[in-house]
Design a protein around this motif. Sequence first.
Motif, PDB file in Angstrom:
ATOM      1  N   ARG A 159       0.833  -1.211   0.000  1.00 25.69           N
ATOM      2  CA  ARG A 159       0.000   0.000   0.000  1.00 25.69           C
ATOM      3  C   ARG A 159       0.863   1.255   0.000  1.00 25.69           C
ATOM      4  N   ARG A 160       1.941   1.232   0.814  1.00 27.24           N
ATOM      5  CA  ARG A 160       2.833   2.394   0.858  1.00 27.24           C
ATOM      6  C   ARG A 160       3.536   2.599  -0.483  1.00 27.24           C
ATOM      7  N   GLU A 161       3.939   1.491  -1.122  1.00 25.31           N
ATOM      8  CA  GLU A 161       4.594   1.598  -2.421  1.00 25.31           C
ATOM      9  C   GLU A 161       3.633   2.163  -3.464  1.00 25.31           C
ATOM     10  N   LEU A 162       2.379   1.696  -3.422  1.00 29.15           N
ATOM     11  CA  LEU A 162       1.387   2.223  -4.353  1.00 29.15           C
ATOM     12  C   LEU A 162       1.113   3.695  -4.082  1.00 29.15           C
ATOM     13  N   ASP A 163       1.065   4.069  -2.794  1.00 26.26           N
ATOM     14  CA  ASP A 163       0.867   5.480  -2.437  1.00 26.26           C
ATOM     15  C   ASP A 163       2.032   6.320  -2.924  1.00 26.26           C
ATOM     16  N   ARG A 164       3.265   5.777  -2.768  1.00 26.00           N
ATOM     17  CA  ARG A 164       4.445   6.521  -3.220  1.00 26.00           C
ATOM     18  C   ARG A 164       4.413   6.725  -4.731  1.00 26.00           C
ATOM     19  N   GLN A 165       4.058   5.655  -5.450  1.00 27.78           N
ATOM     20  CA  GLN A 165       3.965   5.765  -6.903  1.00 27.78           C
ATOM     21  C   GLN A 165       2.862   6.740  -7.311  1.00 27.78           C
ATOM     22  N   ARG A 166       1.740   6.675  -6.591  1.00 25.42           N
ATOM     23  CA  ARG A 166       0.629   7.590  -6.903  1.00 25.42           C
ATOM     24  C   ARG A 166       1.035   9.029  -6.659  1.00 25.42           C
ATOM     25  N   ILE A 167       1.735   9.257  -5.533  1.00 23.27           N
ATOM     26  CA  ILE A 167       2.168  10.623  -5.201  1.00 23.27           C
ATOM     27  C   ILE A 167       3.165  11.127  -6.232  1.00 23.27           C
ATOM     28  N   ASN A 168       4.127  10.270  -6.619  1.00 19.86           N
ATOM     29  CA  ASN A 168       5.111  10.684  -7.626  1.00 19.86           C
ATOM     30  C   ASN A 168       4.437  11.000  -8.958  1.00 19.86           C
ATOM     31  N   THR A 169       3.464  10.163  -9.327  1.00 19.50           N
ATOM     32  CA  THR A 169       2.731  10.406 -10.574  1.00 19.50           C
ATOM     33  C   THR A 169       1.950  11.714 -10.494  1.00 19.50           C
ATOM     34  N   GLU A 170       1.308  11.928  -9.355  1.00 19.90           N
ATOM     35  CA  GLU A 170       0.513  13.158  -9.194  1.00 19.90           C
ATOM     36  C   GLU A 170       1.405  14.386  -9.184  1.00 19.90           C
ATOM     37  N   LEU A 171       2.571  14.284  -8.515  1.00 19.61           N
ATOM     38  CA  LEU A 171       3.492  15.420  -8.484  1.00 19.61           C
ATOM     39  C   LEU A 171       4.007  15.743  -9.885  1.00 19.61           C
ATOM     40  N   SER A 172       4.318  14.705 -10.650  1.00 22.17           N
ATOM     41  CA  SER A 172       4.769  14.926 -12.025  1.00 22.17           C
ATOM     42  C   SER A 172       3.682  15.619 -12.838  1.00 22.17           C
ATOM     43  N   TYR A 173       2.453  15.201 -12.627  1.00 24.12           N
ATOM     44  CA  TYR A 173       1.332  15.820 -13.338  1.00 24.12           C
ATOM     45  C   TYR A 173       1.159  17.278 -12.920  1.00 24.12           C
ATOM     46  N   LEU A 174       1.281  17.546 -11.618  1.00 27.27           N
ATOM     47  CA  LEU A 174       1.121  18.921 -11.128  1.00 27.27           C
ATOM     48  C   LEU A 174       2.230  19.823 -11.660  1.00 27.27           C
ATOM     49  N   LYS A 175       3.476  19.310 -11.659  1.00 28.64           N
ATOM     50  CA  LYS A 175       4.580  20.124 -12.169  1.00 28.64           C
ATOM     51  C   LYS A 175       4.445  20.362 -13.671  1.00 28.64           C
ATOM     52  N   ALA A 176       3.929  19.373 -14.383  1.00 28.87           N
ATOM     53  CA  ALA A 176       3.712  19.544 -15.823  1.00 28.87           C
ATOM     54  C   ALA A 176       2.684  20.630 -16.091  1.00 28.87           C
ATOM     55  N   GLN A 177       1.735  20.795 -15.164  1.00 29.42           N
ATOM     56  CA  GLN A 177       0.737  21.861 -15.317  1.00 29.42           C
ATOM     57  C   GLN A 177       1.312  23.228 -14.966  1.00 29.42           C
ATOM     58  N   ILE A 178       2.233  23.257 -14.005  1.00 29.55           N
ATOM     59  CA  ILE A 178       2.795  24.537 -13.579  1.00 29.55           C
ATOM     60  C   ILE A 178       3.634  25.166 -14.683  1.00 29.55           C
ATOM     61  N   ASN A 179       4.412  24.363 -15.412  1.00 34.44           N
ATOM     62  CA  ASN A 179       5.301  24.919 -16.427  1.00 34.44           C
ATOM     63  C   ASN A 179       4.580  25.779 -17.458  1.00 34.44           C
ATOM     64  N   PRO A 180       3.594  25.252 -18.188  1.00 32.65           N
ATOM     65  CA  PRO A 180       2.911  26.094 -19.172  1.00 32.65           C
ATOM     66  C   PRO A 180       2.130  27.235 -18.531  1.00 32.65           C
ATOM     67  N   HIS A 181       1.602  26.997 -17.336  1.00 31.30           N
ATOM     68  CA  HIS A 181       0.866  28.057 -16.655  1.00 31.30           C
ATOM     69  C   HIS A 181       1.768  29.260 -16.423  1.00 31.30           C
ATOM     70  N   PHE A 182       2.969  29.008 -15.868  1.00 33.68           N
ATOM     71  CA  PHE A 182       3.919  30.086 -15.627  1.00 33.68           C
ATOM     72  C   PHE A 182       4.385  30.708 -16.947  1.00 33.68           C
ATOM     73  N   PHE A 183       4.663  29.876 -17.916  1.00 35.17           N
ATOM     74  CA  PHE A 183       5.211  30.355 -19.175  1.00 35.17           C
ATOM     75  C   PHE A 183       4.230  31.295 -19.894  1.00 35.17           C
ATOM     76  N   PHE A 184       2.976  30.852 -19.983  1.00 33.86           N
ATOM     77  CA  PHE A 184       1.996  31.675 -20.700  1.00 33.86           C
ATOM     78  C   PHE A 184       1.665  32.954 -19.945  1.00 33.86           C
ATOM     79  N   ASN A 185       1.650  32.901 -18.632  1.00 26.97           N
ATOM     80  CA  ASN A 185       1.414  34.121 -17.860  1.00 26.97           C
ATOM     81  C   ASN A 185       2.503  35.152 -18.124  1.00 26.97           C
ATOM     82  N   THR A 186       3.764  34.681 -18.108  1.00 26.90           N
ATOM     83  CA  THR A 186       4.874  35.606 -18.301  1.00 26.90           C
ATOM     84  C   THR A 186       4.914  36.142 -19.730  1.00 26.90           C
TER      85      THR A 186
END
Length: 361
Positions: A159-186
């Motif tokens: 369960r912890r391994e699945l949670d870790r993988q889920r968190i890493n996947t979610e963080l990657s998704y969140l960071k992928a959203q931040i990049n274009p958001h920041f870029f287009f704003n600037t």
Amino acid sequence: MLSFTPKKRLSVLVHILGWLMLCIVLLLLSPLSWRMGEIQLPVQFWWKQVFLVVLLISVFYTNASFTVPKILLQGKNYLFLLIVILGGVFFYGLIIYFEQFTLYSEKMHVVFSPDKPFDPNRKRWLPGDVFQMSLYLVSIGLSTSLALVQKWQKDETLRRELDRQRINTELSYLKAQINPHFFFNTLNNIYALTNLDVKKAQEALLKLSRMMRYVLYENQKNETLLSKEVKFIEDYIELMKMRMTEKVKLKVEIEIPKHDLIIAPMLILPFLENCFKHGVSSQHESEILIKLEVMGDTVFFETRNRIFPVNPDSPEAHENGIGLANTQRRLSLIYPDKHRLKFGKDDSKMEYWVNLTINLA
């Protein structure tokens, strides 16, 4: 060559100590409770004690490694109960057979009742049989508990391994959203600047190029140095200052870290974007406060800005606050018990404020 982890070695040691304690009870303490100075126990007694230990070990590991995982944990409760009962009958039968094969009863009778003739049809000694069956039930109970605990630990690890993988996947998704958001704003800010001052727009593009290098390389990592994050913040503020008029009073108090700490990249940017998005007006005077302090392993970040309505024709007006929402989610995933984020609106001053504290230890 077999190799054991420290946890595995500890488990093996616990098992060995457990069986040593059982051997001490059966082979030493139990005989010593009798009148050992007056009675010379036959060798058949010691054979039986050793045989009983071997039987109990076999019952323990057979139940723990096969019966519980393959039957009980598969939901076959009645079959498990039947196997335990039949196993008890087989266990008892083996003991009787061993005693008959080694003439155990006759030899013990000679020692304890030498003046009476041995009767092979006499009744068995009930307390001894009860004690032996109690050992069988204890072995079943302990091995079942061990198998259930191991199953729980295995499930918890998974369960912890699945949670870790889920968190890493979610963080990657969140960071992928931040990049274009920041870029287009600037880019939107620089686009607005081209209508006012081409030279400043060119300088802004150079700064943006340097900042995007940070976004492309550092934001792909899970961690970065706090000094790099602070430099990125300073560049972003300088970029925003190029498009501000004299009506905006910008107060910046950023402390340069005396020693490098590790922080997740681009956590603070969305709060800065929010300041310049809502706190700048071309018609009214406004004031923005940006403050960052480092005390030991703790970072204190604060912003305050006036609230002005966003131009409905600008791209920013159609945004749904994805940057702030993502940052809150990233904070909860990366620093679940090490951060405190408070924000709100002071209606009397028409002011929006953010207080963020992160323990980077």
